[in-house]
Design a protein around this motif. Structure first.
Motif, mmCIF file in Angstrom:
data_model
loop_
_atom_site.group_PDB
_atom_site.id
_atom_site.type_symbol
_atom_site.label_atom_id
_atom_site.label_comp_id
_atom_site.label_asym_id
_atom_site.label_seq_id
_atom_site.Cartn_x
_atom_site.Cartn_y
_atom_site.Cartn_z
ATOM 1 N N ALA A 59 -1.060 3.554 -8.718
ATOM 2 C CA ALA A 59 -2.120 4.174 -7.488
ATOM 3 C C ALA A 59 -3.529 3.992 -8.095
ATOM 4 C CB ALA A 59 -1.532 5.192 -7.173
ATOM 5 N N VAL A 60 -4.507 3.701 -7.284
ATOM 6 C CA VAL A 60 -5.743 3.465 -7.491
ATOM 7 C C VAL A 60 -6.389 4.204 -6.506
ATOM 8 C CG1 VAL A 60 -7.849 2.246 -7.917
ATOM 9 C CG2 VAL A 60 -5.736 1.797 -9.204
ATOM 10 N N ASN A 61 -7.497 5.154 -6.575
ATOM 11 C CA ASN A 61 -8.304 5.518 -5.438
ATOM 12 C C ASN A 61 -9.517 4.388 -4.991
ATOM 13 O OD1 ASN A 61 -10.347 6.936 -3.782
ATOM 14 N ND2 ASN A 61 -9.875 8.732 -4.976
ATOM 15 N N ALA A 62 -8.990 4.040 -3.836
ATOM 16 C CA ALA A 62 -10.181 2.791 -3.495
ATOM 17 C C ALA A 62 -11.657 3.259 -3.406
ATOM 18 C CB ALA A 62 -9.586 2.472 -1.933
ATOM 19 N N GLU A 63 -11.856 4.376 -3.038
ATOM 20 C CA GLU A 63 -13.212 4.729 -3.173
ATOM 21 C C GLU A 63 -13.829 5.030 -4.554
ATOM 22 O OE1 GLU A 63 -10.995 6.797 -1.577
ATOM 23 O OE2 GLU A 63 -11.507 6.237 0.502
ATOM 24 N N ASP A 64 -13.169 5.088 -5.489
ATOM 25 C CA ASP A 64 -13.586 4.847 -6.789
ATOM 26 C C ASP A 64 -13.917 3.644 -7.301
ATOM 27 O OD1 ASP A 64 -13.469 7.762 -6.907
ATOM 28 O OD2 ASP A 64 -11.432 7.571 -8.349
ATOM 29 N N ALA A 65 -13.535 2.563 -6.618
ATOM 30 C CA ALA A 65 -13.558 1.200 -7.130
ATOM 31 C C ALA A 65 -14.916 0.716 -6.719
ATOM 32 C CB ALA A 65 -12.588 0.338 -6.396
ATOM 33 N N GLY A 66 -15.646 1.323 -5.669
ATOM 34 C CA GLY A 66 -17.056 1.172 -5.283
ATOM 35 C C GLY A 66 -17.150 -0.084 -4.501
ATOM 36 N N ASP A 67 -18.266 -0.939 -4.901
ATOM 37 C CA ASP A 67 -18.540 -2.250 -4.200
ATOM 38 C C ASP A 67 -17.664 -3.498 -4.984
ATOM 39 O OD1 ASP A 67 -20.526 -1.094 -2.767
ATOM 40 O OD2 ASP A 67 -22.091 -1.649 -4.109
ATOM 41 N N ALA A 68 -16.885 -2.993 -5.991
ATOM 42 C CA ALA A 68 -16.250 -4.195 -6.560
ATOM 43 C C ALA A 68 -14.892 -4.322 -5.619
ATOM 44 C CB ALA A 68 -15.575 -3.971 -7.947
ATOM 45 N N LEU A 69 -14.613 -3.481 -4.676
ATOM 46 C CA LEU A 69 -13.464 -3.571 -3.752
ATOM 47 C C LEU A 69 -13.884 -4.073 -2.670
ATOM 48 C CD1 LEU A 69 -10.263 -2.634 -3.784
ATOM 49 C CD2 LEU A 69 -10.988 -0.843 -2.445
ATOM 50 N N LYS A 70 -13.152 -5.287 -2.325
ATOM 51 C CA LYS A 70 -13.287 -5.975 -1.027
ATOM 52 C C LYS A 70 -12.290 -6.132 -0.195
ATOM 53 C CE LYS A 70 -17.487 -7.293 -2.685
ATOM 54 N NZ LYS A 70 -18.738 -6.420 -2.506
ATOM 55 N N TRP A 71 -12.284 -5.783 1.060
ATOM 56 C CA TRP A 71 -11.318 -5.818 1.985
ATOM 57 C C TRP A 71 -11.189 -7.272 2.746
ATOM 58 C CZ3 TRP A 71 -7.500 -1.949 2.378
ATOM 59 C CH2 TRP A 71 -7.815 -1.022 1.899
ATOM 60 N N GLU A 72 -9.992 -7.896 2.612
ATOM 61 C CA GLU A 72 -10.338 -9.510 2.715
ATOM 62 C C GLU A 72 -8.979 -9.647 3.560
ATOM 63 O OE1 GLU A 72 -13.227 -11.322 -0.628
ATOM 64 O OE2 GLU A 72 -11.271 -10.844 -1.145
ATOM 65 N N VAL A 73 -8.992 -10.719 4.566
ATOM 66 C CA VAL A 73 -7.791 -11.169 5.233
ATOM 67 C C VAL A 73 -6.712 -11.705 4.450
ATOM 68 C CG1 VAL A 73 -6.983 -12.491 7.319
ATOM 69 C CG2 VAL A 73 -8.923 -11.336 7.451
ATOM 70 N N SER A 74 -5.513 -11.549 4.524
ATOM 71 C CA SER A 74 -4.481 -12.087 3.765
ATOM 72 C C SER A 74 -3.352 -12.319 4.533
ATOM 73 C CB SER A 74 -4.314 -11.357 2.513
ATOM 74 O OG SER A 74 -3.498 -12.045 1.698
ATOM 75 N N ARG A 75 -2.285 -11.997 4.240
ATOM 76 C CA ARG A 75 -0.951 -12.190 4.580
ATOM 77 C C ARG A 75 -0.883 -11.746 6.226
ATOM 78 N NH1 ARG A 75 2.073 -9.567 0.878
ATOM 79 N NH2 ARG A 75 2.275 -7.836 1.835
ATOM 80 N N GLY A 76 -0.463 -12.284 7.178
ATOM 81 C CA GLY A 76 -0.258 -11.903 8.591
ATOM 82 C C GLY A 76 -1.773 -11.449 8.897
ATOM 83 N N ASP A 77 -2.799 -12.079 8.575
ATOM 84 C CA ASP A 77 -4.025 -11.966 9.031
ATOM 85 C C ASP A 77 -4.409 -10.173 8.790
ATOM 86 O OD1 ASP A 77 -4.765 -14.252 9.759
ATOM 87 O OD2 ASP A 77 -3.977 -14.129 11.758
#
Length: 116
Positions: A59-77
């Motif tokens: 488990a990783v806190n998404a907010e702590d990843a900052g700008d390096a975390l991108k939300w992108e379309v993948s499986r099942g859109d």
């Protein structure tokens, strides 16, 4: 919000030993570390790790990843979290075994509540 990475035992041990990782072979090939949300984790385990024992759910806190975390379309859109930097041991909020029972990976007790 917590996001989740599934590692094989050797991949988790390597992260613990070195303090960072560029990820599993698929992550290296794609150029980012693949993660799942809480609602995506079971399907990810079933699709990419069918009948594989000895897994760990990280488990990783998404907010702590900052700008390096991108939300992108993948499986099942659906939007999946992708980390465009190395994952460090300091990023890990918790890690739990992901046992395989009767061919189904068992998420940790209270997983849904703990992922919020």
């Amino acid at each position: 919000m917590l996001i989740f990475k599934i590692f094989r035992t050797d991949e988790w041990q390597a992260l613990r030993a070195s303090g960072e990782t560029a990820g599993a072979p698929i992550d290296l090939a794609d150029g980012y570390v693949h993660f799942s949300t809480a609602t995506q984790a079971s399907e990810t385990a079933a699709k990419h790790f069918a009948n594989v024992d000895g897994l760990f759910l990280i488990a990783v806190n998404a907010e702590d990843a900052g700008d390096a975390l991108k939300w992108e379309v993948s499986r099942g859109d659906a939007l999946f979290p992708h980390l465009y930097r190395k994952l460090t041991l300091a990023d890990v909020v918790w890690a739990q075994p992901l046992p395989l029972i009767d061919g189904v990976h068992q998420l940790p007790p209270g997983f849904e509540e703990a992922s919020q």
